[in-house]
Design a protein around this motif. Structure first.
Motif, PDB file in Angstrom:
ATOM      1  N   GLY A  85       0.661  -1.318  -0.456  1.00  0.00           N
ATOM      2  CA  GLY A  85      -0.228   0.166   0.335  1.00  0.00           C
ATOM      3  C   GLY A  85       1.063   1.123  -0.117  1.00  0.00           C
ATOM      4  N   ALA A  86       0.981   2.199   0.982  1.00  0.00           N
ATOM      5  CA  ALA A  86       1.260   3.244   1.270  1.00  0.00           C
ATOM      6  C   ALA A  86       2.871   3.506   2.166  1.00  0.00           C
ATOM      7  CB  ALA A  86       0.601   4.268   1.350  1.00  0.00           C
ATOM      8  N   ARG A  87       2.787   2.039   2.510  1.00  0.00           N
ATOM      9  CA  ARG A  87       3.974   1.893   3.556  1.00  0.00           C
ATOM     10  C   ARG A  87       5.077   1.188   2.747  1.00  0.00           C
ATOM     11  NH1 ARG A  87       2.178  -0.356   8.592  1.00  0.00           N
ATOM     12  NH2 ARG A  87       3.843  -0.118   9.151  1.00  0.00           N
ATOM     13  N   ALA A  88       6.348   1.290   2.934  1.00  0.00           N
ATOM     14  CA  ALA A  88       7.846   0.532   2.886  1.00  0.00           C
ATOM     15  C   ALA A  88       8.369   0.047   3.898  1.00  0.00           C
ATOM     16  CB  ALA A  88       8.739   1.444   2.143  1.00  0.00           C
ATOM     17  N   PHE A  89       8.878  -1.438   3.668  1.00  0.00           N
ATOM     18  CA  PHE A  89       9.752  -1.929   5.110  1.00  0.00           C
ATOM     19  C   PHE A  89      10.959  -1.668   4.511  1.00  0.00           C
ATOM     20  CE2 PHE A  89       5.029  -2.230   4.991  1.00  0.00           C
ATOM     21  CZ  PHE A  89       4.425  -2.641   6.572  1.00  0.00           C
ATOM     22  N   TYR A  90      11.986  -1.348   5.287  1.00  0.00           N
ATOM     23  CA  TYR A  90      13.321  -1.529   5.263  1.00  0.00           C
ATOM     24  C   TYR A  90      14.144  -2.163   6.155  1.00  0.00           C
ATOM     25  CZ  TYR A  90      12.975   2.210   1.700  1.00  0.00           C
ATOM     26  OH  TYR A  90      13.163   2.613   0.198  1.00  0.00           O
ATOM     27  N   GLU A  91      15.229  -2.381   5.540  1.00  0.00           N
ATOM     28  CA  GLU A  91      16.620  -2.948   6.899  1.00  0.00           C
ATOM     29  C   GLU A  91      17.385  -1.933   6.335  1.00  0.00           C
ATOM     30  OE1 GLU A  91      18.554  -7.388   8.426  1.00  0.00           O
ATOM     31  OE2 GLU A  91      18.062  -7.358   6.388  1.00  0.00           O
ATOM     32  N   THR A  92      17.972  -1.399   7.164  1.00  0.00           N
ATOM     33  CA  THR A  92      19.753  -0.790   6.638  1.00  0.00           C
ATOM     34  C   THR A  92      20.223  -1.437   7.861  1.00  0.00           C
ATOM     35  OG1 THR A  92      18.390   1.182   6.560  1.00  0.00           O
ATOM     36  CG2 THR A  92      20.602   2.247   6.944  1.00  0.00           C
ATOM     37  N   ILE A  93      21.691  -1.722   7.037  1.00  0.00           N
ATOM     38  CA  ILE A  93      23.036  -2.295   7.908  1.00  0.00           C
ATOM     39  C   ILE A  93      23.739  -1.172   7.806  1.00  0.00           C
ATOM     40  CG2 ILE A  93      24.380  -4.077   8.268  1.00  0.00           C
ATOM     41  CD1 ILE A  93      22.638  -6.060   6.737  1.00  0.00           C
ATOM     42  N   ILE A  94      24.157  -0.802   9.063  1.00  0.00           N
ATOM     43  CA  ILE A  94      25.348   0.338   8.913  1.00  0.00           C
ATOM     44  C   ILE A  94      26.544  -0.582   9.844  1.00  0.00           C
ATOM     45  CG2 ILE A  94      25.872   2.101  10.340  1.00  0.00           C
ATOM     46  CD1 ILE A  94      23.106   3.249  11.232  1.00  0.00           C
ATOM     47  N   LYS A  95      27.457  -0.385   8.562  1.00  0.00           N
ATOM     48  CA  LYS A  95      28.928  -0.784   8.609  1.00  0.00           C
ATOM     49  C   LYS A  95      29.711  -0.043   9.951  1.00  0.00           C
ATOM     50  CE  LYS A  95      27.949  -5.266   6.293  1.00  0.00           C
ATOM     51  NZ  LYS A  95      27.982  -5.862   5.645  1.00  0.00           N
ATOM     52  N   ARG A  96      31.113  -0.612   9.797  1.00  0.00           N
ATOM     53  CA  ARG A  96      32.666   0.049   9.921  1.00  0.00           C
ATOM     54  C   ARG A  96      33.686  -1.347   8.922  1.00  0.00           C
ATOM     55  NH1 ARG A  96      34.000   0.713  15.214  1.00  0.00           N
ATOM     56  NH2 ARG A  96      34.126  -1.167  14.921  1.00  0.00           N
ATOM     57  N   GLY A  97      33.386  -0.701   7.328  1.00  0.00           N
ATOM     58  CA  GLY A  97      34.104  -1.868   6.453  1.00  0.00           C
ATOM     59  C   GLY A  97      33.180  -3.566   6.833  1.00  0.00           C
ATOM     60  N   GLU A  98      33.579  -4.196   7.209  1.00  0.00           N
ATOM     61  CA  GLU A  98      33.317  -5.434   7.276  1.00  0.00           C
ATOM     62  C   GLU A  98      32.016  -5.675   8.910  1.00  0.00           C
ATOM     63  OE1 GLU A  98      32.070  -7.566   4.781  1.00  0.00           O
ATOM     64  OE2 GLU A  98      32.992  -6.168   3.647  1.00  0.00           O
ATOM     65  N   VAL A  99      32.515  -4.776   9.701  1.00  0.00           N
ATOM     66  CA  VAL A  99      31.780  -4.878  10.681  1.00  0.00           C
ATOM     67  C   VAL A  99      30.168  -4.093  11.227  1.00  0.00           C
ATOM     68  CG1 VAL A  99      31.915  -4.260  13.516  1.00  0.00           C
ATOM     69  CG2 VAL A  99      34.366  -4.653  12.051  1.00  0.00           C
ATOM     70  N   VAL A 100      29.677  -4.904  11.556  1.00  0.00           N
ATOM     71  CA  VAL A 100      28.195  -4.038  11.501  1.00  0.00           C
ATOM     72  C   VAL A 100      27.932  -3.356  12.990  1.00  0.00           C
ATOM     73  CG1 VAL A 100      25.662  -5.211  11.842  1.00  0.00           C
ATOM     74  CG2 VAL A 100      27.418  -6.419  10.202  1.00  0.00           C
ATOM     75  N   LEU A 101      27.597  -2.218  13.000  1.00  0.00           N
ATOM     76  CA  LEU A 101      27.426  -1.712  13.791  1.00  0.00           C
ATOM     77  C   LEU A 101      26.652  -1.867  14.638  1.00  0.00           C
ATOM     78  CD1 LEU A 101      29.605   1.386  12.630  1.00  0.00           C
ATOM     79  CD2 LEU A 101      30.330  -0.377  13.949  1.00  0.00           C
ATOM     80  N   ALA A 102      25.432  -2.006  13.323  1.00  0.00           N
ATOM     81  CA  ALA A 102      23.851  -1.699  13.553  1.00  0.00           C
ATOM     82  C   ALA A 102      22.705  -1.944  12.943  1.00  0.00           C
ATOM     83  CB  ALA A 102      23.930   0.173  14.510  1.00  0.00           C
ATOM     84  N   GLU A 103      22.147  -2.660  13.100  1.00  0.00           N
ATOM     85  CA  GLU A 103      21.043  -3.465  12.433  1.00  0.00           C
ATOM     86  C   GLU A 103      19.572  -2.408  12.243  1.00  0.00           C
ATOM     87  OE1 GLU A 103      21.994  -7.713  11.441  1.00  0.00           O
ATOM     88  OE2 GLU A 103      22.171  -7.321  13.864  1.00  0.00           O
ATOM     89  N   VAL A 104      18.715  -2.040  11.300  1.00  0.00           N
ATOM     90  CA  VAL A 104      17.584  -1.291  12.031  1.00  0.00           C
ATOM     91  C   VAL A 104      16.692  -1.640  10.835  1.00  0.00           C
ATOM     92  CG1 VAL A 104      17.081   1.092  12.015  1.00  0.00           C
ATOM     93  CG2 VAL A 104      18.710   0.819  12.016  1.00  0.00           C
ATOM     94  N   LYS A 105      15.602  -2.375  11.607  1.00  0.00           N
ATOM     95  CA  LYS A 105      14.135  -1.986  10.531  1.00  0.00           C
ATOM     96  C   LYS A 105      13.470  -1.285  10.456  1.00  0.00           C
ATOM     97  CE  LYS A 105      15.187  -6.834   9.562  1.00  0.00           C
ATOM     98  NZ  LYS A 105      14.831  -7.453   8.698  1.00  0.00           N
ATOM     99  N   SER A 106      12.969  -0.906   9.846  1.00  0.00           N
ATOM    100  CA  SER A 106      12.006   0.167  10.223  1.00  0.00           C
ATOM    101  C   SER A 106      10.338   0.438   8.842  1.00  0.00           C
ATOM    102  CB  SER A 106      12.745   1.329   9.705  1.00  0.00           C
ATOM    103  OG  SER A 106      13.633   1.752   8.556  1.00  0.00           O
ATOM    104  N   SER A 107      10.264   1.451   9.102  1.00  0.00           N
ATOM    105  CA  SER A 107       9.137   1.015   8.234  1.00  0.00           C
ATOM    106  C   SER A 107       8.356   2.648   7.535  1.00  0.00           C
ATOM    107  CB  SER A 107       7.201   0.197   8.897  1.00  0.00           C
ATOM    108  OG  SER A 107       7.035   0.653  10.095  1.00  0.00           O
ATOM    109  N   TRP A 108       8.028   2.981   7.092  1.00  0.00           N
ATOM    110  CA  TRP A 108       7.856   4.277   6.329  1.00  0.00           C
ATOM    111  C   TRP A 108       6.605   4.700   5.351  1.00  0.00           C
ATOM    112  CZ3 TRP A 108      11.840   7.844   6.533  1.00  0.00           C
ATOM    113  CH2 TRP A 108      12.953   7.294   6.999  1.00  0.00           C
ATOM    114  N   CYS A 109       6.460   5.541   6.016  1.00  0.00           N
ATOM    115  CA  CYS A 109       4.461   5.962   5.314  1.00  0.00           C
ATOM    116  C   CYS A 109       4.648   7.188   4.165  1.00  0.00           C
ATOM    117  CB  CYS A 109       3.567   6.342   5.880  1.00  0.00           C
ATOM    118  SG  CYS A 109       1.972   6.578   5.778  1.00  0.00           S
TER     119      CYS A 109
END
Length: 134
Positions: A85-109
């Motif tokens: 519908g009007a919503r989008a679902f994202y995964e954003t992986i924040i990295k320093r090189g190959e090191v994962v710093l944070a993982e984010v699941k988000s929804s947007w309208c």
């Protein structure tokens, strides 16, 4: 299943991002995710779609893995998982090189820029982001 490669968005760690413990404050990650997801939209959407639509976050779920420090080379890897519908679902992986710093699941309208009411995206536009969209 989405097989589109992640969109890479470079992040600059500013001195204002650093908290009293010497690493990036949690609030900065939210700004980074917003900038990265909007950057993804602007990289693939046509100019008219960008002018006609705005995005607002409705939910963020962040898992912090490692601290981030000033001058770290940080990249946000943005993956659009699905559009419903009007919503989008994202995964954003924040990295320093190959090191994962944070993982984010988000929804947007998605909102119509003129009315600020939820707006579905045209199928052709969604296919620019999700080539396998049904």
């Amino acid at each position: 299943m989405n097989t589109t490669p992640p969109f890479a968005f470079a992040i600059t760690v500013d001195p204002s991002d650093i908290d009293f413990m010497g690493h990036v404050n949690n609030a900065s990650y939210l700004k980074w995710v917003q900038d990265a997801v909007i950057g993804h939209w602007r990289a693939f959407a046509p100019a008219q779609a960008i002018a006609d639509h705005v995005w607002v976050a409705t939910n963020h779920n962040i898992t912090y893995r490692r601290p981030t420090f000033l001058n770290d080379p940080v990249i946000a890897h943005v993956i659009l998982e699905r559009v419903q519908g009007a919503r989008a679902f994202y995964e954003t992986i924040i990295k320093r090189g190959e090191v994962v710093l944070a993982e984010v699941k988000s929804s947007w309208c998605c909102l119509d820029a003129a009315t600020l009411r939820p707006a579905r995206l045209a199928r052709e536009l969604v296919e620019k982001f999700l080539p396998s969209a049904q």
